[in-house]
Design a protein around this motif. Structure first.
Motif, PDB file in Angstrom:
ATOM      1  N   MET A  17      34.644  44.215  29.541  1.00  0.00           N
ATOM      2  CA  MET A  17      34.968  44.520  28.155  1.00  0.00           C
ATOM      3  C   MET A  17      35.140  43.276  27.286  1.00  0.00           C
ATOM      4  N   ALA A  18      35.221  42.103  27.898  1.00  0.00           N
ATOM      5  CA  ALA A  18      35.492  40.878  27.142  1.00  0.00           C
ATOM      6  C   ALA A  18      34.382  40.575  26.135  1.00  0.00           C
ATOM      7  N   LYS A  19      34.772  40.133  24.950  1.00  0.00           N
ATOM      8  CA  LYS A  19      33.780  39.747  23.940  1.00  0.00           C
ATOM      9  C   LYS A  19      33.055  38.478  24.349  1.00  0.00           C
ATOM     10  N   SER A  20      33.772  37.581  25.001  1.00  0.00           N
ATOM     11  CA  SER A  20      33.169  36.370  25.556  1.00  0.00           C
ATOM     12  C   SER A  20      33.622  36.230  26.998  1.00  0.00           C
ATOM     13  N   ARG A  21      32.685  35.974  27.903  1.00  0.00           N
ATOM     14  CA  ARG A  21      33.027  35.840  29.323  1.00  0.00           C
ATOM     15  C   ARG A  21      33.035  34.382  29.770  1.00  0.00           C
ATOM     16  N   ARG A  22      32.923  33.504  28.830  1.00  0.00           N
ATOM     17  CA  ARG A  22      32.939  32.084  29.151  1.00  0.00           C
ATOM     18  C   ARG A  22      34.261  31.705  29.816  1.00  0.00           C
ATOM     19  N   GLY A  23      34.164  31.112  30.998  1.00  0.00           N
ATOM     20  CA  GLY A  23      35.363  30.672  31.702  1.00  0.00           C
ATOM     21  C   GLY A  23      36.140  31.765  32.390  1.00  0.00           C
ATOM     22  N   LEU A  24      35.587  32.985  32.419  1.00  0.00           N
ATOM     23  CA  LEU A  24      36.250  34.079  33.123  1.00  0.00           C
ATOM     24  C   LEU A  24      35.655  34.255  34.513  1.00  0.00           C
ATOM     25  N   ALA A  25      36.477  34.730  35.438  1.00  0.00           N
ATOM     26  CA  ALA A  25      35.998  35.042  36.791  1.00  0.00           C
ATOM     27  C   ALA A  25      36.694  36.301  37.274  1.00  0.00           C
ATOM     28  N   THR A  26      36.033  37.017  38.161  1.00  0.00           N
ATOM     29  CA  THR A  26      36.646  38.185  38.780  1.00  0.00           C
ATOM     30  C   THR A  26      36.225  38.253  40.240  1.00  0.00           C
ATOM     31  N   ILE A  27      37.055  38.879  41.048  1.00  0.00           N
ATOM     32  CA  ILE A  27      36.873  38.905  42.510  1.00  0.00           C
ATOM     33  C   ILE A  27      36.489  40.315  42.941  1.00  0.00           C
ATOM     34  N   THR A  28      35.365  40.437  43.648  1.00  0.00           N
ATOM     35  CA  THR A  28      34.938  41.748  44.145  1.00  0.00           C
ATOM     36  C   THR A  28      34.632  41.680  45.631  1.00  0.00           C
ATOM     37  N   PHE A  29      34.765  42.833  46.270  1.00  0.00           N
ATOM     38  CA  PHE A  29      34.435  42.995  47.687  1.00  0.00           C
ATOM     39  C   PHE A  29      33.531  44.217  47.818  1.00  0.00           C
ATOM     40  N   ASP A  30      32.567  44.146  48.705  1.00  0.00           N
ATOM     41  CA  ASP A  30      31.716  45.297  49.001  1.00  0.00           C
ATOM     42  C   ASP A  30      31.972  45.816  50.403  1.00  0.00           C
ATOM     43  N   ASP A  31      31.823  47.119  50.583  1.00  0.00           N
ATOM     44  CA  ASP A  31      31.770  47.809  51.879  1.00  0.00           C
ATOM     45  C   ASP A  31      33.123  48.166  52.471  1.00  0.00           C
ATOM     46  N   ALA A  32      34.204  47.601  51.956  1.00  0.00           N
ATOM     47  CA  ALA A  32      35.566  47.983  52.370  1.00  0.00           C
ATOM     48  C   ALA A  32      35.805  47.840  53.866  1.00  0.00           C
TER      49      ALA A  32
END
Length: 303
Positions: free
Chosen positions: A57-72
């Motif tokens: 949803m961020a208007k700018s993603r510069r300098g943003l990070a997020t952590i994801t995992f697949d398969d549980a």
């Protein structure tokens, strides 16, 4: 926000095993727990770590990070996710509903065959089948997930072969490496998302099969009491692994975005064909902090 990085980075992890389970030794994407914590500490120093939904949803993603995992994989819920919660860091786990309900992950069956050196025996067993000629023994892992091989057909063949070779017990042990619903952690910092029901190569399936994969997992998630994201993570995440039907069915399921895994970061917003769902890029974390630093900088430079 980091002044060093121009793009938004979505990291992708699979296993965070200290000791990889028997049968999964070949081709499992795994980051040792000690290295994982080093990587996240570095990530937090370089980026603002936000939830996936906030990232989208961020208007700018510069300098943003997020952590994801697949398969549980079940190991995540022993040390990894609790540690992230202690550190007050958000994460998103994309799961496959059929695997959470007890089915064995077909790619783990492939790893089992590789770990026992049974690639040529598998190909010989199905030598009369036309589809099997698409698989070369030296490229068994990659060829078995080709888009022109229906993943469901390959999965059924794996079951038949493993039973024929008296490996039912080894297969049953693989069912324990994926989390169950009871393992899932209910916390505001943890979100769960749709990764399809069985993690098949969606573009390899007939349209009705592909729809079932996406819709059934979404239906399962909608009944889950835990927090969920409306983003859909494409299994395997390559360009050829999905098609226009994927976007159409993801939109029908109520998904708001599609996540790919093409070793890239995010700058300008991209949309998928026809369905007009936004597309976001992820990249798999390498084994060490030093490699992650180099990879992140290189991908950001290329974005």
């Amino acid at each position: 926000m980091s002044a060093k990085y121009q793009g938004g980075h979505i990291l992708l992890y699979h296993g965070v095993f200290k000791s990889i389970p028997t049968g999964l030794e070949s081709r499992l994407h795994n980051v040792d727990p000690v290295e994982f914590r080093k990587q996240i500490a570095w990530l937090r120093d370089q980026f603002d770590i936000v939830s996936l939904d906030d990232f989208i949803m961020a208007k700018s993603r510069r300098g943003l990070a997020t952590i994801t995992f697949d398969d549980a994989y079940a190991d995540l819920f022993i040390n990894t996710i609790p540690w992230l919660i202690e550190e007050k860091l958000p994460s998103t786990i994309f799961l496959n509903s059929n695997l959470i309900e007890g089915d064995v992950f077909w790619r783990d069956k492939v790893r089992l065959i590789l770990s026992k050196g049974l690639e040529e025996a598998f190909l010989k067993y199905f030598a009369q089948e036309e589809w099997v000629h698409e698989i070369r023994p030296e490229r068994f892992y990659k060829d078995s997930k080709k888009v022109d091989l229906n993943s469901r057909v390959v999965d059924l063949a794996l079951d038949a072969f493993l039973t024929q070779n008296n490996l039912d017990y080894a297969v049953s042990q693989l069912s324990k490496v994926i989390a169950t619903e009871d393992n899932l952690i209910d916390n505001p910092l943890v979100n769960y998302g749709n990764h399809s029901a069985s993690h098949y190569v969606l573009a390899s399936l007939a349209p009705d099969q592909q729809r079932e994969e996406i819709m059934s997992c979404q239906g399962w998630l909608n009944k889950l009491k835990n927090r969920s994201t409306s983003a859909f993570a494409a299994p395997f995440g390559g360009t050829k692994d999905i098609d226009m039907n994927t976007f159409m069915f993801a939109k029908e399921a109520g998904c708001s975005a599609v996540l790919m895994s093409r070793q890239a970061v995010n700058r300008a917003q991209r949309k998928g064909p026809e369905a007009e769902l936004p597309v976001f890029e992820r990249y798999m974390a390498p084994p060490t902090q030093e490699e992650l630093m180099m990879l992140s900088r290189e991908l950001d430079r290329l974005a």
